[in-house]
Design an enzyme around this catalytic site. Structure first.
Site, short mmCIF file in Angstrom:
data_model
loop_
_atom_site.label_atom_id
_atom_site.label_comp_id
_atom_site.label_asym_id
_atom_site.label_seq_id
_atom_site.Cartn_x
_atom_site.Cartn_y
_atom_site.Cartn_z
N ASP A 92 -7.93 -5.34 -0.03
CA ASP A 92 -8.26 -6.19 -1.18
C ASP A 92 -7.94 -7.75 -1.04
OD1 ASP A 92 -7.50 -3.40 -2.96
OD2 ASP A 92 -9.67 -4.12 -2.74
N HIS A 110 1.14 -1.12 -0.09
CA HIS A 110 0.04 -0.23 0.02
C HIS A 110 0.78 1.28 0.15
CE1 HIS A 110 -3.27 2.93 1.13
NE2 HIS A 110 -4.07 2.03 0.89
C1 SDX Z 1 -6.17 0.18 -2.92
O1 SDX Z 1 -4.46 4.58 -1.88
C2 SDX Z 1 -5.37 4.02 -1.34
O2 SDX Z 1 -5.71 4.25 -0.49
C3 SDX Z 1 -6.09 2.79 -2.11
C4 SDX Z 1 -7.03 1.87 -1.38
C5 SDX Z 1 -8.20 2.62 -1.06
O3 SDX Z 1 -8.91 2.45 -0.26
O4 SDX Z 1 -8.63 3.69 -1.81
O5 SDX Z 1 -6.36 1.24 -0.14
C6 SDX Z 1 -7.31 0.49 -2.32
O6 SDX Z 1 -5.98 0.36 -4.19
C7 SDX Z 1 -5.23 -0.93 -1.91
C8 SDX Z 1 -4.19 -1.41 -3.09
C9 SDX Z 1 -4.60 -2.54 -3.98
N1 SDX Z 1 -3.51 -2.65 -4.78
C10 SDX Z 1 -2.98 -4.17 -4.76
O7 SDX Z 1 -3.03 -5.00 -3.99
C11 SDX Z 1 -2.05 -4.37 -5.95
C12 SDX Z 1 -0.66 -4.84 -5.52
N2 SDX Z 1 0.10 -3.77 -4.78
C13 SDX Z 1 0.89 -2.81 -5.53
O8 SDX Z 1 0.83 -2.93 -6.74
C14 SDX Z 1 1.39 -1.63 -4.71
O9 SDX Z 1 1.76 -2.24 -3.36
C15 SDX Z 1 0.57 -0.70 -4.64
C16 SDX Z 1 -0.02 0.06 -6.06
C17 SDX Z 1 -0.66 -0.54 -3.79
C18 SDX Z 1 1.43 0.58 -3.86
O10 SDX Z 1 2.60 0.99 -4.78
P1 SDX Z 1 3.55 1.99 -4.47
O11 SDX Z 1 3.09 2.70 -3.17
O12 SDX Z 1 3.55 2.89 -5.58
O13 SDX Z 1 4.73 1.28 -4.15
P2 SDX Z 1 5.89 0.85 -5.17
O14 SDX Z 1 4.98 0.14 -6.35
O15 SDX Z 1 6.76 1.62 -5.37
O16 SDX Z 1 6.36 -0.59 -4.61
C19 SDX Z 1 7.44 -0.33 -3.41
C20 SDX Z 1 8.40 -1.52 -3.64
C21 SDX Z 1 8.75 -1.81 -5.13
O17 SDX Z 1 9.94 -2.65 -5.03
P3 SDX Z 1 11.35 -1.75 -5.32
O18 SDX Z 1 11.33 -1.26 -6.84
O19 SDX Z 1 11.38 -0.65 -4.47
O20 SDX Z 1 12.51 -2.79 -5.26
O21 SDX Z 1 7.39 -2.64 -3.30
C22 SDX Z 1 7.28 -3.66 -4.16
C23 SDX Z 1 7.71 -2.78 -5.48
O22 SDX Z 1 8.23 -3.69 -6.51
N3 SDX Z 1 5.83 -4.07 -4.05
C24 SDX Z 1 5.53 -5.29 -4.26
C25 SDX Z 1 4.15 -5.42 -4.13
N4 SDX Z 1 3.70 -4.13 -3.92
C26 SDX Z 1 5.08 -3.37 -3.91
N5 SDX Z 1 6.45 -6.54 -4.67
C27 SDX Z 1 5.36 -7.61 -4.75
N6 SDX Z 1 3.79 -7.84 -4.42
C28 SDX Z 1 3.31 -6.51 -4.10
N7 SDX Z 1 2.12 -6.38 -4.05
#
Ligand code: SDX
Length: 430
Positions: free
Chosen positions: A364, A306
């Site tokens: 989720d 998140h």
């Molecule tokens: C919702 O914003 C809100 O409040 C949203 C929400 C709401 O109520 O409105 O809470 C609802 O959208 C919840 C999130 C649902 N999405 C997912 O579950 C999809 C999977 N999660 C991600 O894609 C990710 O964690 C996000 C999009 C939720 C957050 O992305 P960020 O904050 O931009 O973080 P990032 O993509 O920069 O990741 C940081 C690091 C990365 O590694 P590095 O590049 O630093 O080496 O963490 C890794 C990412 O690769 N990472 C994951 C991961 N999520 C982040 N690695 C594996 N699995 C994951 N799920």
């Protein structure tokens, strides 16, 4: 009034920016005059360090894993309140008295039908259209039917539009579901509660009396409450930005629906259940955790991570308990999907990769297990999220419209394209 100042020095320029503090949470550096003072923009593509507005609606502490709706903790509201009372709280800022709640419930109930002409919009879609495609289209079309609540400068019309949207989203979502399975639309029933009415419109048929399972109705109401609002997330920011141009509330909510659809946002609940099904059995969990850690795989654990929560999403904790309760009441505690989810969570939370990156289950991760147990197809999961989030979107939209500082949102850019150059005739280009 600014509390203190931030010194900014760039080249020959030395200036200051006021620091503003809220009631709780991080202070902000007010950079509204930065460009005029320094000739520079700030650069923050994902808005990771940017506060786009002032708000009194929802507060999140990502490090502590706390979520407050108008100051009330989400776990207390999920346990003691109900969705329509939470809608009142989010819209008006205080918990209602018994009389206020009764009046609000009656006003919402009286607006649950949609204009009968709107049913023809559904018939223009293929039966296998994704429900979110239908929601985008039909919610936007509300603007064409409810002209008497589109004047954003009239507080009475703003309130009617808010009530209409809260009331009609379940009807539209249920109609999208019925259309996708080739069953006739079921009208709202005024004697049912909000959650009971939604389940009845989804699962009843004209052929026989349909009794809503109270376990499912309670679970649905808790799911609606957990999804109601969440500060300045992507879809809420989309609604605010759309509203800043003066677009009508129905069009703004349609924009929010479109943004929520993405798998990185509200589409993650559908993706998370599909992922759990693909994993299938607990023995395959390590393989998928390894894939999620491999940058080249392009795979992420859906329902994990998140932007704000760097601790357990408090909604996921409540959701996990509701999933266990619903499955236990169905005599399905041994549901393999729940087992895979719990094993996946255990393995991930003990793995250095997820610990370092502070990746925890989010809202989720478990919701799909409950919705699946109630009988919804995964394609309906995000439509249900959109239905529940409508009150948050419209409360934030209303707050923006009523904010005397608000103006049209118009970000700038760091331009990295071609400097000015002269046109070259086609013949001269070979
Ligand atoms: C919702 O914003 C809100 O409040 C949203 C929400 C709401 O109520 O409105 O809470 C609802 O959208 C919840 C999130 C649902 N999405 C997912 O579950 C999809 C999977 N999660 C991600 O894609 C990710 O964690 C996000 C999009 C939720 C957050 O992305 P960020 O904050 O931009 O973080 P990032 O993509 O920069 O990741 C940081 C690091 C990365 O590694 P590095 O590049 O630093 O080496 O963490 C890794 C990412 O690769 N990472 C994951 C991961 N999520 C982040 N690695 C594996 N699995 C994951 N799920």
């Amino acid at each position: 009034m600014p509390d203190s100042k931030a010194a900014i020095s760039y080249g020959e320029t030395k200036t200051e920016a006021p620091v503003l503090s809220g009631s709780i949470g991080p202070s902000v550096i007010d950079i509204r005059s930065l460009y005029a003072q320094t000739g520079c923009f700030t650069y923050d593509p994902g808005f990771t360090s940017t506060a786009a507005c002032k708000s009194t609606i929802t507060y999140i502490d990502g490090d502590k894993g706390e979520l407050l709706y108008r100051g009330y903790p989400i776990d207390q509201l999920a346990d003691k309140s109900n969705y329509l009372e939470v809608c009142y709280l989010l819209l008006y800022g205080e918990l209602p008295t018994q009389a206020q709640l009764k009046d609000f419930e009656q006003r919402v109930t009286r607006h649950t039908m949609i204009h009968d002409q709107m049913q023809y919009f559904f018939r223009g879609f293929r039966r296998d259209a994704h429900p979110m495609a239908v929601m985008c289209g039909v919610v936007g079309a509300l603007s064409a039917f409810y002209h008497d609540s589109t004047d954003i400068n009239d507080p009475v019309q703003r309130e009617i539009a808010s009530i209409r949207l809260i009331a009609k989203m379940p009807t539209i979502a249920a109609m999208a579901y019925k259309y996708s399975i080739g069953q006739p639309f079921i009208y709202p029933k005024n004697e049912l509660s909000y959650a009971e009415n939604f389940l009845h419109m989804c699962f009843a048929t004209p052929c026989e009396e349909y009794k809503v399972n109270p376990i499912f109705a309670h679970a649905m109401d808790v799911i609606f409450t957990l999804h109601a609002d969440h500060e300045q997330n992507a879809s809420t920011s989309t609604v605010r930005l759309s509203g800043s141009s003066g677009a009508n509330p129905f069009a703004c909510i349609a924009a929010g629906v479109a943004c929520l659809w993405g798998p990185a946002h509200g589409g993650a609940n559908e993706a998370a259940l599909n992922m759990l099904r693909e994993i299938g059995t607990p023995d395959r969990v390590p393989e998928y955790v390894a894939k999620a850690k491999d940058k080249n795989s392009g795979f992420r654990l859906m329902g994990f991570g998140h932007r704000v929560y760097k601790n357990y999403d408090p909604r996921a904790k409540v959701m996990q308990q509701v999933a266990k309760d619903v499955l236990a009441q169905l005599g399905a505690s041994d549901n393999p999907i729940l087992q895979v989810a719990q094993d996946l969570e255990k393995v991930a939370l003990s793995d250095p990769y997820f610990i370092e990156k502070k990746l925890y289950p989010n809202v989720d991760f478990y919701s799909g297990i409950i919705l699946n147990a109630i009988g919804f197809p995964t394609s309906m999961f995000t439509a249900i999220f959109a239905l529940a989030r409508t009150v948050g979107w419209i409360a934030q939209w209303k707050e923006m419209i009523e904010d005397k500082d608000q103006k049209i949102g118009r970000p700038r850019q760091l331009y990295i394209g071609a400097p000015q150059r002269d046109y070259v005739d086609l013949k001269a280009r070979g």
